[in-house]
Motif scaffolding. Structure first.
Motif: not given
Ligand SMILES: *[C@@H]1O[C@H](CO)[C@@H](O)[C@H](O)[C@H]1NC(C)=O
Ligand SMILES: *[C@@H]1O[C@H](CO)[C@@H](O)[C@H](O)[C@H]1NC(C)=O
Ligand SMILES: *[C@@H]1O[C@H](CO)[C@@H](O)[C@H](O)[C@H]1NC(C)=O
Ligand SMILES: *[C@@H]1O[C@H](CO)[C@@H](O)[C@H](O)[C@H]1NC(C)=O
Length: 500
Positions: A137-139, A171-172, A176-177, A405-410
């Motif tokens: 993920c983006d730190p 995700a980026k 796919n994982l 923290h999962c609200l809005g999670w893609p």
């Protein structure tokens, strides 16, 4: 002890119909094999590393594969291990287990000589964790730190935007994982592992969130179980609020145990002080304005100031141990210093790479637990409830962390909590172990899981700390009882309570 065993949390039931039952990997198309080799050029004796290829998506098994990594410490017995292989999982989600097995091979004394003589000990890092393609993920986005206690519409929208953007960065970078990290996938991976090592029933020593893997495995493959020990038990059937209340209440109760311990132990600078008042004062001060963390500013490895949210969340880890002989005195020092205006020891780690270990927790939890709040008023109502019920800790548990923290999670919640299929009743007797004051995996969860597996035995440790084996002493009765089951198959009497 440097190995972290973390938990997880949160849930609900309305979306159950969305659960996708993963297909059973077809024996005619899947021939799982593990390639064993040396881990490095100077391995300690009996250590090997293994690799196994699995589909990324069991729903589309031909659509791409990935490699899972594991470490094995061969039994000290001559010839084959008398009891076969023992799979270990440290939980998290996100705690690396292959690294633990390497440390044991290097001589770290975590498992008894008997266990090591009788089993090949295997630490398989689940998908997205440790050496098995850790989630990226983006730190920088992470280091911005989301406010998990929104009170206005604007703060709520900001949190959702943050979660979405951060999740999209995962995700980026992960590929796919990212969409296939749920525990249902991990269960299929573990079943392929069982078939690959080909020693009949699976033996599994599961800690914390690892117990959720074990339970979901028992639900799907009850006939393939040999000896399962679940130490620190997660119940993946409860609605969101019940999950939160279970964890938050044991966090609060364990903090109260800590307060009493401070009062009487010569091992703490807080002895004889009004520690509950000191705690509340530190939280109030940090809520008014963040407390500086001067040593962090100097080192650049942790945040330069510390909010009330940081303290509430980080103190839970310190209370958990698992070796509270170390972590409780450390927490007392951290609080003393925080009261004096230096909260360095309770500051958040700053992520500096794309593979910071803490992200697996969020990525996996967001796919395993429904996140129910749909407005700022839902979150505010939840926090009002928590503040009334848990005045010191205010509900700021790992369950809460995932719930907001999962609200809005893609990624979709592809493996939400659910009542176990009837088939689970076929599971052989398993040993469930939980401490009364485990601030992360609540005794309430262990009690619930025990009811779902009527043949299981629930062993209760009258004590504090998260899990009982790894933080416990070799002389501890709970630890001895867990080993006895793994070595002989003999279970303690139903209802056994032990005080060490
Ligand atoms: C693997 O390690 C063992 C023990 O350290 C050593 O004897 C052996 O030569 C190594 N094998 C390879 C292929 O490097
Ligand atoms: C700590 O000790 C004092 C004096 O012995 C007592 O009044 C107080 O209730 C104790 N507090 C806790 C949390 O045990
Ligand atoms: C703050 O606390 C940290 C951690 O205990 C310590 O290393 C540091 O010296 C303290 N700094 C100040 C300015 O007191
Ligand atoms: C827990 O920590 C104490 C204090 O450092 C140490 O003496 C003990 O061996 C540790 N126990 C375990 C099981 O690691």
């Amino acid at each position: 002890m440097k190995h972290s065993i973390i938990l997880l949390g949160s849930l609900v039931i309305s979306d159950i119909t969305k659960t996708i039952a993963l297909p059973h990997p077809d024996s005619s198309t899947f021939h799982p094999t593990i390639k064993w080799a040396n881990c490095s050029t100077n391995d300690p004796p009996r250590l090997q590393c293994g690799q196994m290829t699995v589909p990324i998506d069991y729903g589309k098994p031909q659509g791409g594969s990935m490699t899972l990594h594991m470490a094995r410490l061969k039994s000290t017995s001559k010839g084959n291990a008398p009891l076969g292989s023992l799979l270990i999982n440290l939980g998290g989600p996100g705690a690396p287990t292959a690294a633990l097995v390497k440390d044991i091979a290097q001589g770290e004394k975590l498992f008894s000589d008997e266990l090591i003589a009788n089993y090949d000990i295997i630490g398989l890092d689940p998908r997205g964790v440790g050496e098995s393609y850790p989630i990226k993920c983006d730190p920088n986005m992470w280091n911005e730190r989301a406010n998990l206690f929104p009170t206005t519409e604007e703060e709520y929208e900001k949190l959702l935007d943050h979660n979405k953007a951060f999740g999209e960065s995962c995700a980026k970078l992960t590929g796919n994982l990212f969409n296939h990290l749920d525990t249902a996938h991990v269960v299929e991976d573990f079943e392929l592992f069982r078939r690959a090592i080909n020693n009949g029933g699976l033996n599994f020593f599961a800690f914390s969130y690892g117990s959720q893997i074990a339970i979901q495995y028992a639900e799907k493959y009850p006939e393939n179980i040999n000896r399962f020990v679940l130490d620190g038990v997660v119940d993946h059937t409860l609605p969101e609020t019940a999950t939160l209340i279970a964890e938050a209440s044991t966090y609060e109760a364990t903090l109260n145990e800590f307060f009493s311990w401070c009062n009487t132990s010569s091992d703490t600078p807080l002895q004889g002080q009004d520690v509950p008042a000191l705690w509340d004062n530190v939280i109030r001060k940090a809520a008014d304005s963040p407390i500086p963390a001067p040593a962090c500013s100097a080192a650049g490895t942790c945040a330069s100031d510390v909010t009330a949210q940081d303290i509430l969340i980080n103190a839970q880890f310190a209370l958990a141990g698992p070796n509270i002989t170390n972590t409780w005195p450390a927490l007392a020092v951290a609080l003393t210093q925080s009261a004096q205006g230096n909260a360095t020891l309770l500051s958040n780690v700053i992520a500096t790479t794309e593979t910071y270990g803490g992200w697996a927790f969020l990525n996996i939890a967001c796919q395993d637990w429904l996140h129910e709040s749909s407005s700022v008023s839902d979150v505010v109502a939840k926090n009002r409830m928590s503040t009334a019920l848990f005045p010191h800790t205010k509900g700021a548990s790992e369950s809460y962390y995932a719930q907001v923290h999962c609200l809005g999670w893609p990624a979709p919640t592809s493996n939400p909590q659910h009542m176990l299929e009837k088939k689970a009743l076929k599971a052989p007797p398993m040993l469930l172990v939980n401490a009364l004051h485990d601030p992360e995996t609540s005794i309430m969860w262990a009690t619930g899981v025990h009811k779902q597996f009527p043949k299981s035995v629930l062993l209760t440790r009258i004590g504090a700390g998260h899990t009982s084996y790894l933080g416990g002493s070799f002389e501890g009765e709970t630890r001895k009882t867990e080993e006895k089951f793994l070595l002989t198959g003999e279970l303690p009497a139903q209802g056994t309570m032990l005080d060490s």
